[in-house]
Write a protein that holds these residues in place. Structure first.
Motif, PDB file in Angstrom:
ATOM      1  N   SER A  68       8.904  -0.206  -4.622  1.00 20.80           N
ATOM      2  CA  SER A  68       8.245   0.433  -3.487  1.00 20.80           C
ATOM      3  C   SER A  68       6.739   0.417  -3.711  1.00 20.80           C
ATOM      4  O   SER A  68       6.266   0.639  -4.833  1.00 20.80           O
ATOM      5  CB  SER A  68       8.723   1.873  -3.319  1.00 20.80           C
ATOM      6  OG  SER A  68      10.101   1.912  -3.030  1.00 20.80           O
ATOM      7  N   ILE A  89       4.432  -9.196   1.690  1.00 18.29           N
ATOM      8  CA  ILE A  89       5.070  -7.879   1.553  1.00 18.29           C
ATOM      9  C   ILE A  89       5.050  -7.188   2.917  1.00 18.29           C
ATOM     10  O   ILE A  89       3.972  -6.877   3.436  1.00 18.29           O
ATOM     11  CB  ILE A  89       4.335  -7.008   0.518  1.00 18.29           C
ATOM     12  CG1 ILE A  89       4.233  -7.711  -0.830  1.00 18.29           C
ATOM     13  CG2 ILE A  89       5.035  -5.649   0.374  1.00 18.29           C
ATOM     14  CD1 ILE A  89       3.374  -6.988  -1.839  1.00 18.29           C
ATOM     15  N   PRO A  90       6.194  -6.943   3.544  1.00 20.89           N
ATOM     16  CA  PRO A  90       6.209  -6.218   4.826  1.00 20.89           C
ATOM     17  C   PRO A  90       5.728  -4.773   4.621  1.00 20.89           C
ATOM     18  O   PRO A  90       6.184  -4.089   3.710  1.00 20.89           O
ATOM     19  CB  PRO A  90       7.681  -6.244   5.247  1.00 20.89           C
ATOM     20  CG  PRO A  90       8.327  -7.271   4.368  1.00 20.89           C
ATOM     21  CD  PRO A  90       7.548  -7.316   3.110  1.00 20.89           C
ATOM     22  N   LEU A  91       4.793  -4.343   5.463  1.00 19.51           N
ATOM     23  CA  LEU A  91       4.231  -3.001   5.342  1.00 19.51           C
ATOM     24  C   LEU A  91       4.462  -2.206   6.618  1.00 19.51           C
ATOM     25  O   LEU A  91       4.431  -2.759   7.725  1.00 19.51           O
ATOM     26  CB  LEU A  91       2.719  -3.068   5.051  1.00 19.51           C
ATOM     27  CG  LEU A  91       2.322  -3.715   3.707  1.00 19.51           C
ATOM     28  CD1 LEU A  91       0.808  -3.844   3.622  1.00 19.51           C
ATOM     29  CD2 LEU A  91       2.850  -2.898   2.542  1.00 19.51           C
ATOM     30  N   LEU A  92       4.686  -0.925   6.449  1.00 23.08           N
ATOM     31  CA  LEU A  92       4.881  -0.023   7.576  1.00 23.08           C
ATOM     32  C   LEU A  92       3.790   1.043   7.545  1.00 23.08           C
ATOM     33  O   LEU A  92       3.613   1.730   6.532  1.00 23.08           O
ATOM     34  CB  LEU A  92       6.265   0.641   7.494  1.00 23.08           C
ATOM     35  CG  LEU A  92       6.570   1.709   8.556  1.00 23.08           C
ATOM     36  CD1 LEU A  92       6.603   1.085   9.948  1.00 23.08           C
ATOM     37  CD2 LEU A  92       7.894   2.413   8.236  1.00 23.08           C
ATOM     38  N   GLY A 127       5.630  -0.187   1.693  1.00 20.68           N
ATOM     39  CA  GLY A 127       6.332  -1.457   1.764  1.00 20.68           C
ATOM     40  C   GLY A 127       7.300  -1.606   0.617  1.00 20.68           C
ATOM     41  O   GLY A 127       7.267  -0.832  -0.347  1.00 20.68           O
ATOM     42  N   ASP A 128       8.206  -2.579   0.696  1.00 23.21           N
ATOM     43  CA  ASP A 128       9.175  -2.865  -0.356  1.00 23.21           C
ATOM     44  C   ASP A 128       9.192  -4.349  -0.624  1.00 23.21           C
ATOM     45  O   ASP A 128       9.093  -5.171   0.310  1.00 23.21           O
ATOM     46  CB  ASP A 128      10.580  -2.408   0.046  1.00 23.21           C
ATOM     47  CG  ASP A 128      10.714  -0.899   0.050  1.00 23.21           C
ATOM     48  OD1 ASP A 128      10.802  -0.320  -1.051  1.00 23.21           O
ATOM     49  OD2 ASP A 128      10.700  -0.308   1.142  1.00 23.21           O
TER      50      ASP A 128
END
Length: 548
Positions: free
Chosen positions: A469, A503-506, A515-516
């Motif tokens: 994470s 890296i997908p980020l929110l 992100g994970d």
């Protein structure tokens, strides 16, 4: 040799162990470990939390006024009383304490009656110079620390002079012999157990609070008596007082005691023995019920064996005639064999529970003291085996002289074993030390990286192969939250031929994104982060992190 001189000789052997305790007494160690906290120790959080939680490796009890959270400006940040649920302590915080570094100072009592004290820090927004804790919140007075194992040794010595002699006097004592000498020995045991219990109650107050030996108030003693430790000590005192009344007929003359009195004494003896493990390591064991029973068996076997040796050396061998010894020694030999077997069994089980690994046995102070105790016990067992052989090979008339010399050796060594035992109960077992070490080893990577326009805090957990994470926080250069319109991130390991992975980020808040990412191999990874703060402004920062 007169009865008085025999009693003095026995007490001299116990004094040998007493001084061994003084020499071997180590600093009192806490037997619970802080394994986690929220916020974590040394971490930076974007917003001030409304509480702090501390998680310990075993259940704990609160100490009034000994948990504090100090704000960056030195003011008190906690409000209301902390609460405890098993091993978790929750501390409510007031709002509006400000940005910077906070200090959490705690002192609680672990399940085995030892104080657990320490400090952690966390920061809101950005780190600053941390406040300082008062010394009494984490210290243990050196005089108190030294007296505690001494008191424990006196309690063990009292058990030896009480349990074994009473058993011998009730079941093996010749009717023609006077009970005056053994009576003095037993009353000495009662006095030692009572005195050590009262001393333990008094010492627990400064030990718990971190104050000096003579800084104890009536309210402090009241708090001790209201705790689990105090309740167990009061039970011990009550049992000893009741036993003292029941012992008067037994000590007054041959045949004066009743079977009911002896049965009640047996029940009281079991109750008394149980009070020792209920205030020690066994209550914090992963299998507390088993540990309490095993420790009680260990104490009972030790008390019967060593107390019987005292009676044999001090009174029976010099005073009983050949016919009486011919009846007594074979029975005592069987008692001793059973006690030794119980000691070995209980000791092995205790070691397996508390040490758990070969490394803990060899590389910890607790484990090395166990090895010393085993070595001493092995010598005593060898000596005892020789004495049993002597009893079988020689007549009762030939045995007393050589047996007294052998028994004196056994008494000297076992007195030192008592000293080692008293020191052991003040040292953290390896299972606790391992928990503390695991807690102290954080696998979270936290870095703050800056550009000419912004500062970014990056948290990567657990920084290990597999799923990880990532938390990103954006700040201005003067440590204020910086709104970010769009986040981008990549991770690469060029040394292993791994090109940048997106890296997908929110976006969670204006300045916080998560992100994970699954990291396939260990190595020194390179992370690149881009934060766009407007239609035309953006900053890119790069960091490396070791992934295990």
């Amino acid at each position: 040799m007169t009865d008085r001189r025999r009693v003095l000789a026995v007490l001299a052997g116990l004094l040998l162990g007493f001084f061994g305790t003084l020499l071997s007494a180590a600093p009192a160690s806490a037997h619970a470990a802080l394994v986690a906290s929220d916020p974590g120790n040394g971490t930076i959080v974007p917003d001030a939390p409304n509480r702090v939680t501390l998680n310990f490796s075993e259940s704990v009890q609160l100490v009034a006024g000994k948990i504090r959270v100090i704000a960056p400006d030195g003011s008190q940040a906690d409000q209301g009383d902390p609460t405890v649920d098993g091993g978790q302590v929750t501390i409510p915080l007031r709002s509006g304490a400000g940005r910077g570094t906070y200090l959490v100072s705690y002192r609680v009592i672990s399940a085995d009656s030892h104080p657990v004290a320490g400090t952690i820090t966390f920061s809101v927004g950005a780190a600053s110079t941390p406040p300082t804790a008062t010394e009494e919140s984490v210290r243990v007075d050196p005089v108190v620390r030294s007296l505690i194992p001494v008191g424990k040794f006196l309690g063990y010595a009292g058990l030896v002079l009480l349990v074994g002699p009473v058993l011998v006097l009730a079941l093996l004592w010749p009717q023609r012999l006077s009970r005056r000498g053994p009576g003095r020995l037993i009353w000495t045991g009662i006095g030692l157990v009572t005195g050590s219990t009262l001393l333990a109650i008094y010492l627990q107050a400064p030990y718990t609070l971190g104050t000096g030996l003579f800084d104890v108030r009536v309210g402090d003693l009241r708090d001790v008596l209201g705790s689990t430790f105090g309740a167990v000590m009061l039970v011990r005192l009550g049992v000893v007082i009741a036993a003292a009344f029941l012992l008067r007929p037994l000590l007054g003359g041959a045949g004066a005691e009743s079977k009911l009195d002896l049965a009640l004494l047996g029940v009281l003896g079991v109750a008394a023995l149980a009070t020792w493990p209920l205030t020690g390591h066994p209550t914090a064991s992963p299998v507390a019920g088993v540990s309490v029973v095993i420790d009680a068996i260990h104490l009972a076997a030790m008390s019967v064996w060593l107390g019987g040796l005292v009676m044999l050396f001090g009174f029976l061998l010099p005073r009983a005639n050949a016919r009486e010894l011919g009846a007594i020694l074979p029975i005592w030999s069987r008692w001793a064999a059973a006690s030794v077997g119980a000691l070995i069994f209980a000791g092995v089980v205790q070691a397996l529970i508390e040490v758990a690994s070969l490394d803990g046995l060899i590389n910890s102070t607790y484990g090395r003291l166990i090895l010393v105790k085993v070595a001493l016990a092995a010598i005593v067992i060898g000596v005892a085996a020789y004495s049993r052989k002597l009893v079988k090979q020689r007549s009762a008339e030939e045995s007393p002289g050589p047996l007294r010399r052998i028994v004196s050796i056994e008494l000297g060594i076992t007195a030192v074993v008592l000293a080692v035992t008293a020191a052991l109960v003040q040292i953290s077992p390896p299972r606790t030390a391992e928990a503390a070490e695991t807690a102290a080893t954080s696998t979270t990577v936290t870095q703050t990286i800056t550009s000419d326009k912004m500062a970014m805090q990056v948290d990567i957990f657990p920084a290990a192969v597999g799923n990880n994470s990532i938390h990103l926080y954006a700040y201005t250069l003067d440590n204020k939250p910086l709104p970010v319109v769009e986040w981008k991130a990549t991770a690469a390991l060029t040394s292993k031929g791994i090109e940048p992975i997106e890296i997908p980020l929110l976006r969670i808040t204006d300045f916080h994104a998560i992100g994970d990412i699954a990291l396939p191999v260990a190595g020194e990874w390179t992370f690149k982060f881009t934060a766009r703060t407007s239609e035309i402004d953006q900053s890119t920062v790069t960091m490396t992190a070791t992934v295990n």
